[in-house]
Design an enzyme around this catalytic site. Structure first.
Site, PDB file in Angstrom:
ATOM      1  CE  LYS A   1     -39.085   1.895  26.642  1.00 20.90           C
ATOM      2  NZ  LYS A   1     -39.584   2.127  25.391  1.00 20.90           N
TER       3      LYS A   1
ATOM      4  CG  HIS B   1     -44.014   4.592  18.150  1.00 19.37           C
ATOM      5  ND1 HIS B   1     -43.672   3.283  18.017  1.00 19.37           N
ATOM      6  CD2 HIS B   1     -43.140   4.696  18.890  1.00 19.37           C
ATOM      7  CE1 HIS B   1     -42.043   3.226  18.656  1.00 19.37           C
ATOM      8  NE2 HIS B   1     -41.670   4.318  18.837  1.00 19.37           N
TER       9      HIS B   1
ATOM     10  CG  ASP C   1     -40.220   8.788  19.285  1.00 18.27           C
ATOM     11  OD1 ASP C   1     -41.209   7.052  19.682  1.00 18.27           O
ATOM     12  OD2 ASP C   1     -38.983   8.577  19.015  1.00 18.27           O
TER      13      ASP C   1
ATOM     14  CG  HIS D   1     -40.359   5.014  15.010  1.00 16.08           C
ATOM     15  ND1 HIS D   1     -40.697   5.927  15.407  1.00 16.08           N
ATOM     16  CD2 HIS D   1     -39.872   4.386  15.790  1.00 16.08           C
ATOM     17  CE1 HIS D   1     -40.392   6.209  16.607  1.00 16.08           C
ATOM     18  NE2 HIS D   1     -39.952   5.628  16.748  1.00 16.08           N
TER      19      HIS D   1
END
Length: 334
Positions: free
Chosen positions: A201, A220, A222, A276
């Protein structure tokens, strides 16, 4: 470009004097009110992978922080520079050229170019970011039709960097696995072995008129096994620990390793996924290049059998990764 016609945050940012209300975070999420500003903040561990105690230090950081930076990782500087060059080149293209690669989940195009401008969270709040993402490994999961043809060298740079990520991921899995008292190959096997999926990404965070009120990415963890993040030199990544948000300092040449949900599950909570978020800048564009390392969709992940006992019962359900992903994206109970 008028705001109504903007197709990306990048385009919107060029025409703004004030932050639109849909980008203003609730007060309890605003960086100015929640970032640690003390004299001596704790620092995220930096581990030299060539040192004899690297495995132990990684495991300690994975248990305490859920994140660490690595140097001595063996990824050549020229491979990093080439990846960053083509990524910057893509976001410098005209908007209509970038739109050629636009994702459209409704049409089944779940990889490609996109923007947080298109969709808010459950409260209607939007993050300040555009992005491009696509699978880079294994070959069976790769669709080159969604890879940009411009700038020149995009495919070569991504394929070369991916080769280094495959090796580095295996090494990280091996070290973290051994520190759990398991065989070095146990973690890789638990996540699908050679079929593990790598998703590259690029995050693009343009200058923001009121960065103290906005976020590039909301808080959030991962859903991956782990994420290998290549940052640029612009400050932005923050992690949550002990009730505070801390800046992750830029370390030249380092890669940032996020522990994801699947390693937390496989380790039965011994390692923790890091919460994070990303802040943005008033003057500078920030970019980052994360590689998300995921199990194949049909692969079942649960606590490793050797880490479950009467005194350490399983804390998580075993489930196919595609089902875990569906629940996470749609904010359903796991």
């Amino acid at each position: 470009m008028a705001r109504a016609a903007a197709q990306s945050v990048q385009a919107l940012a060029s025409s703004l004097g004030a932050l639109p209300p849909e980008f203003v975070r609730p007060e309890h999420e605003q960086p100015r009110a929640t970032t640690f500003r003390g004299a001596a903040p704790p620092e995220i561990p930096v581990v030299d992978m060539s040192s004899p105690d690297a495995g132990r230090r990684m495991a300690e950081a994975a248990a305490e922080w859920g994140i660490f930076q690595v140097v001595g990782h063996g990824v050549p500087a020229d491979a990093v520079a080439a990846l960053q060059r083509v990524g910057r080149g893509f976001f410098a293209l005209p908007q209509e050229e970038k739109q050629r690669y636009a994702m459209d989940p409704g049409e089944g195009r779940t990889e490609g170019y996109g923007s947080t401008l298109r969709k808010g969270d459950l409260e209607g709040k939007k993050a300040w970011a555009d992005f491009l993402f696509h699978n880079v490994a294994p070959p069976a999961a790769v669709n080159h039709a969604v890879w940009p043809e411009s700038p020149e060298g995009y495919r070569d740079a991504n394929e070369a960097y991916c080769g280094h990520m495959v090796r580095l991921t295996r090494e990280l899995f091996g070290r973290l696995s051994a520190e759990l008292g398991l065989d070095e190959g146990a973690m890789a096997e638990a996540f699908g072995g050679d079929d593990v999926v790598l998703l590259q990404k690029i995050n693009f965070y343009p200058p923001c008129p009121q960065p103290e009120l906005a976020l590039g990415l909301a808080p959030h963890t991962d859903m991956s096994t782990l994420t290998v993040l290549l940052p640029d030199e612009v400050q932005g990544l923050q992690v949550f620990k002990d009730g505070c948000w801390y800046d992750v300092n830029y370390v030249p040449g380092a890669l940032i390793i996020h522990i994801g949900d699947q390693i937390e599950i496989m380790s039965n909570g011994r390692y923790k996924a890091v919460l994070h978020r990303t802040t943005v800048s008033r003057e500078k564009t920030r970019m980052s290049w994360p590689v998300f390392v995921e199990p194949p969709p049909e692969h079942v992940v649960g606590p490793h059998r050797q880490l479950v006992a009467d005194e350490f019962p399983a804390k998580y359900k075993a489930k196919k990764f595609k089902d875990y992903k569906y629940c996470k994206i749609n904010k359903l109970p796991q």
